[in-house]
Design a protein around this motif. Structure first.
Motif, mmCIF file in Angstrom:
data_model
loop_
_atom_site.group_PDB
_atom_site.id
_atom_site.type_symbol
_atom_site.label_atom_id
_atom_site.label_comp_id
_atom_site.label_asym_id
_atom_site.label_seq_id
_atom_site.Cartn_x
_atom_site.Cartn_y
_atom_site.Cartn_z
ATOM 1 N N ILE A 14 21.211 91.264 46.754
ATOM 2 C CA ILE A 14 22.465 91.903 47.144
ATOM 3 C C ILE A 14 22.154 92.853 48.298
ATOM 4 O O ILE A 14 21.300 93.731 48.175
ATOM 5 C CB ILE A 14 23.090 92.696 45.974
ATOM 6 N N VAL A 15 22.852 92.642 49.407
ATOM 7 C CA VAL A 15 22.672 93.474 50.599
ATOM 8 C C VAL A 15 24.034 94.020 50.999
ATOM 9 O O VAL A 15 25.039 93.315 50.933
ATOM 10 C CB VAL A 15 22.080 92.636 51.762
ATOM 11 N N SER A 16 24.058 95.286 51.388
ATOM 12 C CA SER A 16 25.306 95.852 51.904
ATOM 13 C C SER A 16 25.071 96.369 53.317
ATOM 14 O O SER A 16 23.945 96.640 53.717
ATOM 15 C CB SER A 16 25.810 96.982 50.999
ATOM 16 N N THR A 17 26.160 96.459 54.045
ATOM 17 C CA THR A 17 26.090 97.002 55.401
ATOM 18 C C THR A 17 26.733 98.389 55.388
ATOM 19 O O THR A 17 27.621 98.663 54.594
ATOM 20 C CB THR A 17 26.822 96.104 56.412
ATOM 21 N N HIS A 18 26.245 99.231 56.267
ATOM 22 C CA HIS A 18 26.780 100.571 56.389
ATOM 23 C C HIS A 18 27.347 100.746 57.795
ATOM 24 O O HIS A 18 26.994 100.006 58.714
ATOM 25 C CB HIS A 18 25.683 101.602 56.106
ATOM 26 N N PRO A 19 28.225 101.713 57.970
ATOM 27 C CA PRO A 19 28.889 101.883 59.269
ATOM 28 C C PRO A 19 27.947 102.000 60.457
ATOM 29 O O PRO A 19 28.320 101.635 61.560
ATOM 30 C CB PRO A 19 29.696 103.175 59.090
ATOM 31 N N ASP A 139 13.154 85.204 49.741
ATOM 32 C CA ASP A 139 13.929 84.169 50.439
ATOM 33 C C ASP A 139 15.425 84.432 50.285
ATOM 34 O O ASP A 139 16.201 84.274 51.234
ATOM 35 C CB ASP A 139 13.586 82.779 49.914
ATOM 36 N N ALA A 140 15.845 84.863 49.090
ATOM 37 C CA ALA A 140 17.256 85.196 48.872
ATOM 38 C C ALA A 140 17.661 86.388 49.733
ATOM 39 O O ALA A 140 18.752 86.412 50.318
ATOM 40 C CB ALA A 140 17.501 85.484 47.391
ATOM 41 N N LEU A 141 16.778 87.375 49.842
ATOM 42 C CA LEU A 141 17.045 88.539 50.675
ATOM 43 C C LEU A 141 17.148 88.136 52.146
ATOM 44 O O LEU A 141 18.010 88.626 52.880
ATOM 45 C CB LEU A 141 15.950 89.584 50.461
ATOM 46 N N ALA A 142 16.299 87.223 52.574
ATOM 47 C CA ALA A 142 16.356 86.731 53.956
ATOM 48 C C ALA A 142 17.679 86.027 54.226
ATOM 49 O O ALA A 142 18.282 86.210 55.296
ATOM 50 C CB ALA A 142 15.182 85.786 54.221
ATOM 51 N N VAL A 143 18.152 85.235 53.274
ATOM 52 C CA VAL A 143 19.435 84.534 53.442
ATOM 53 C C VAL A 143 20.579 85.545 53.522
ATOM 54 O O VAL A 143 21.479 85.424 54.353
ATOM 55 C CB VAL A 143 19.662 83.517 52.296
ATOM 56 N N ALA A 144 20.533 86.569 52.663
ATOM 57 C CA ALA A 144 21.572 87.601 52.689
ATOM 58 C C ALA A 144 21.573 88.343 54.026
ATOM 59 O O ALA A 144 22.635 88.594 54.610
ATOM 60 C CB ALA A 144 21.366 88.579 51.532
ATOM 61 N N LEU A 145 20.395 88.686 54.527
ATOM 62 C CA LEU A 145 20.288 89.385 55.808
ATOM 63 C C LEU A 145 20.803 88.500 56.942
ATOM 64 O O LEU A 145 21.546 88.952 57.818
ATOM 65 C CB LEU A 145 18.838 89.796 56.058
ATOM 66 N N CYS A 146 20.419 87.235 56.920
ATOM 67 C CA CYS A 146 20.900 86.276 57.921
ATOM 68 C C CYS A 146 22.431 86.254 57.935
ATOM 69 O O CYS A 146 23.054 86.316 58.995
ATOM 70 C CB CYS A 146 20.343 84.887 57.608
ATOM 71 N N HIS A 147 23.020 86.186 56.764
ATOM 72 C CA HIS A 147 24.477 86.162 56.676
ATOM 73 C C HIS A 147 25.079 87.461 57.216
ATOM 74 O O HIS A 147 26.070 87.440 57.930
ATOM 75 C CB HIS A 147 24.915 85.913 55.230
ATOM 76 N N GLY A 148 24.440 88.564 56.878
ATOM 77 C CA GLY A 148 24.914 89.847 57.393
ATOM 78 C C GLY A 148 24.909 89.900 58.913
ATOM 79 O O GLY A 148 25.841 90.382 59.536
ATOM 80 N N PHE A 149 23.846 89.363 59.524
ATOM 81 C CA PHE A 149 23.771 89.319 60.990
ATOM 82 C C PHE A 149 24.891 88.449 61.564
ATOM 83 O O PHE A 149 25.458 88.764 62.599
ATOM 84 C CB PHE A 149 22.428 88.770 61.461
ATOM 85 N N HIS A 150 25.200 87.345 60.898
ATOM 86 C CA HIS A 150 26.224 86.423 61.405
ATOM 87 C C HIS A 150 27.642 86.947 61.187
ATOM 88 O O HIS A 150 28.557 86.482 61.849
ATOM 89 C CB HIS A 150 26.053 85.048 60.783
ATOM 90 N N LEU A 151 27.807 87.908 60.300
ATOM 91 C CA LEU A 151 29.132 88.494 60.065
ATOM 92 C C LEU A 151 29.475 89.555 61.099
ATOM 93 O O LEU A 151 30.630 89.868 61.309
ATOM 94 C CB LEU A 151 29.209 89.109 58.671
ATOM 95 N N LYS A 152 28.466 90.143 61.710
ATOM 96 C CA LYS A 152 28.709 91.244 62.662
ATOM 97 C C LYS A 152 29.141 90.734 64.001
ATOM 98 O O LYS A 152 28.847 89.721 64.454
ATOM 99 C CB LYS A 152 27.460 92.089 62.787
#
Length: 152
Positions: A14-19, A139-152
């Protein structure tokens, strides 16, 4: 939420983004199933734990690596079964699931689409300041981070 499915080990993160454009690792783990159990029992266990993770953390979205073709058809089938559960569980909770290729995930994390698991793990440790010991959860953390980058 990032997912790295497998019948024996399924990683989640689980990864969250901050402002201020930072990513924070909230939680991660690895679901282990017993080879002594039937495949259906193992899949139910994966589902139950992922459901609990989703209900606890309430992710807005999830991501998973696209499936790759394995030279061993039995291994591919087992991976496909676990992957189906990993796709279905958040889907049942109305959580959208996005798929990324392994190269896209590696490139997002390390800048190199052909990075080794060790390189990905090292970069994740630097980004999140976490002690990651399992490739499944990293690997799950890497996928979450990848998704976070693609959402920004």
């Amino acid at each position: 939420m990032g997912l790295d499915p497998g019948l024996t080990y399924t990683g989640w993160a689980i990864v969250s983004t901050h402002p201020i454009e930072r990513f924070v690792c909230k939680a991660y783990g690895r679901i282990q199933t017993s080879v002594r159990k039937s495949i259906s029992e193992r899949l139910v266990h994966i589902h139950d734990v992922l459901l609990s993770v989703c209900e606890t953390w309430m992710p807005h979205c999830a991501a998973i690596e696209q499936i790759f073709v394995n030279s061993n058809p039995v291994s591919s089938l087992k991976l496909g079964l676990a992957r189906g559960v990993a796709l279905m569980t958040p889907g049942r909770l109305q959580i959208s699931v996005t798929e990324y290729s392994a190269n896209t995930v590696k490139k997002s994390v390390t800048g190199n689409g052909h990075a080794s698991k060790e390189q990905v793990l090292k970069m994740l440790k630097q980004i999140f300041h976490q002690t990651l010991s399992s490739y499944d959860s990293s690997d799950a953390l890497a996928v979450a981070l990848c998704h976070g980058f693609h959402l920004k």
